[in-house]
Design a protein around this motif. Sequence first.
Motif, mmCIF file in Angstrom:
data_model
loop_
_atom_site.group_PDB
_atom_site.id
_atom_site.type_symbol
_atom_site.label_atom_id
_atom_site.label_comp_id
_atom_site.label_asym_id
_atom_site.label_seq_id
_atom_site.Cartn_x
_atom_site.Cartn_y
_atom_site.Cartn_z
ATOM 1 N N ARG A 112 3.541 -3.458 17.056
ATOM 2 C CA ARG A 112 3.300 -4.798 16.509
ATOM 3 C C ARG A 112 3.031 -4.710 15.018
ATOM 4 N NH1 ARG A 112 -1.917 -4.423 15.251
ATOM 5 N NH2 ARG A 112 -3.430 -3.523 16.696
ATOM 6 N N SER A 113 3.050 -5.862 14.393
ATOM 7 C CA SER A 113 2.560 -5.953 13.015
ATOM 8 C C SER A 113 1.035 -5.900 13.057
ATOM 9 C CB SER A 113 3.035 -7.255 12.370
ATOM 10 O OG SER A 113 2.611 -8.377 13.136
ATOM 11 N N ASN A 153 7.449 -12.045 10.646
ATOM 12 C CA ASN A 153 7.149 -12.828 11.849
ATOM 13 C C ASN A 153 5.664 -13.112 12.011
ATOM 14 O OD1 ASN A 153 8.253 -14.230 14.033
ATOM 15 N ND2 ASN A 153 7.767 -12.576 15.460
ATOM 16 N N GLY A 154 4.867 -12.722 11.008
ATOM 17 C CA GLY A 154 3.435 -12.987 11.073
ATOM 18 C C GLY A 154 2.637 -11.790 11.541
ATOM 19 N N LEU A 155 1.311 -11.900 11.478
ATOM 20 C CA LEU A 155 0.409 -10.815 11.878
ATOM 21 C C LEU A 155 0.235 -10.787 13.392
ATOM 22 C CD1 LEU A 155 -2.367 -11.137 9.139
ATOM 23 C CD2 LEU A 155 -0.391 -9.597 9.152
ATOM 24 N N LEU A 201 4.717 -8.835 18.140
ATOM 25 C CA LEU A 201 5.540 -7.747 18.645
ATOM 26 C C LEU A 201 6.767 -7.578 17.762
ATOM 27 C CD1 LEU A 201 5.323 -5.925 21.237
ATOM 28 C CD2 LEU A 201 7.094 -7.390 22.226
ATOM 29 N N THR A 202 7.095 -6.324 17.446
ATOM 30 C CA THR A 202 8.255 -6.039 16.604
ATOM 31 C C THR A 202 9.455 -5.660 17.466
ATOM 32 O OG1 THR A 202 7.726 -3.686 16.410
ATOM 33 C CG2 THR A 202 6.708 -5.192 14.801
ATOM 34 N N GLU A 249 1.490 0.454 9.525
ATOM 35 C CA GLU A 249 2.354 0.781 8.386
ATOM 36 C C GLU A 249 2.962 2.175 8.524
ATOM 37 O OE1 GLU A 249 -0.490 -1.945 5.520
ATOM 38 O OE2 GLU A 249 -0.229 0.185 5.062
ATOM 39 N N ILE A 250 2.163 3.139 8.981
ATOM 40 C CA ILE A 250 2.690 4.496 9.169
ATOM 41 C C ILE A 250 3.717 4.500 10.299
ATOM 42 C CG2 ILE A 250 2.093 6.859 9.828
ATOM 43 C CD1 ILE A 250 -0.586 6.473 8.429
#
Length: 556
Positions: free
Chosen positions: A34-35, A52-54, A57-58, A209-210
């Motif tokens: 997710r983000s 897609n916002g905080l 799901l990516t 981010e990683i």
Amino acid sequence: MFNFLLTCFFFIRIFRADNYILESLTIIYRHGDRSPVWVYPNDRYDKTYWSNGLGQLTKVGIQQEYILGTLIKNRYTNNSQFLNTSYKSEEIIIRSTDVDRTLMSAQSVLTGLYPPNNSYEEQQVWKPDLNWQPIPVHTIPLNSDYLLNAGAACPLFKTMEEQIWTKDDIAIDVNKKYMDLFNFLQNESGVVPFNLKSLDILVDPMICEISHNLTQPKWLNQTTVDLLLELHNLRFKLNYKYPKMQTLSAGALIHEIVDIMDIKIKEIEGHNISEKKYTKYKHKLHMYSGHDTTLTALLSILNAFTLNSVIKSPYYSAAIFFEFYSKNRSNEYLSSHRKERDLFNTIDGSYENVKDNKKNYFVKIFYKNSPLKYFENLTNSSEREARNENQIEIMKPSYGETDDNMVLLKLPGCLDEYCPFETFVSYVSKRFPTDIEKECQQMFILSYCHSTRNNWATCFIVFPIFLLMCILLCSWGLIVWAIKRPIIQSGSNSDLDPLNSLIVDNGQDISENTGLINDKNRDSIFKIPGITNISNPSNYSQGSKSGYTAVPTSEY
């Protein structure tokens, strides 16, 4: 041909070994990639970076959950024939927390598990170019979800959690040990104050981010990231160190898992079952789509997520599998036995009614935490806007879509991989809540008085003052209300159950259960191999950075 027969024999051994027959399956899993749920003040990737916002799901997360669905299909449908090859409403039921990423994860798992079957009997394909079919996912509002919301819907859990950061010896020692590092990270990240309690404000977006291979600032090198991940893991474990917190966060869930198995025993043995309970628990597969907090709380009850355990906090799409078996019963016996009797009787049997027969039933528990393989099209550099210059890793992936890579979990007292059902119930029932909703709504003053570091004499002084203030405030409110509204409707007082002690379980101090409280060697709990002098960095810049005071809630 030989390899095919060997594979079939292997899976027959899994589900029919020594006359063990798989009767029901319960799976609890975490959502996919997710983000971040939030960003820290000096984060170079602010909330506008995530299109897609905080907390959403990516594409990677969708594919992780899809692969988990195919894993379940391969293990329990294609190879064992425990589940039907196509979706049957009477065979499976799915529940999710009322959060976008868990609801989408549930749909993604089901897409991998049950693609539409277009056989002559099924005819499930409704659009030729779409390999998907709608399958229901059930949910309830978060503030009343005591089953999967893992303490976030529970005020008492939050109160106890606050006490940990200020009163627990290990939390206090960690803040002292890494004071210099925390001050440095406070200046660099802008998180104020930076301590074990607020650690996740930095760590959550850092992990996201990683995971997406985004370049991290120079002050977040591999050594610092490794330490932060270990402290993040310790922070999770402290949340579920005490028995009462385990009960409040996952007691209702483990109770439901036992109920599913118990109803199956009653069905097999021919005992009376109420129609309401049978309708709720009749399915062969129960799936729950939750969060890392859902799994860590449950793992803590299973004695698998303790301060000294090697198991880490759940990665994306991590899952716990509960397999429930009967022994020495043929399929022919079970089939005829179930058909001969009337399931729907108004009498609802208790555990004691079938106690003598429960020796024929067993539980196997598996935990899967390795991240599943991403699809190749997501490893291309064109999919990533930035490269991770430091090549920081969070967890080495386990490759192979068919490699389930499960770890067997054994409860204390279970000598074999097949844990006797009675042993399983005896162990986990200590964490069953009496009334989870009432227990969660206990007054803060009572939990304060039960804390080990508070004196009862002080509480006897504080409580009457607190009560008097409440009475005065209520009286003043009633007077104002009476002036504005001539007719006053009277309300009923809610009952308040006495609060069990925060660290006492069945009259015994928790140190007897874990051996971890007041441990003279507890310093070793948070020693990180290969990292030295991290608490006294010599090259940390002390630049002044703006920040704000914030503490994240549990990641649900």
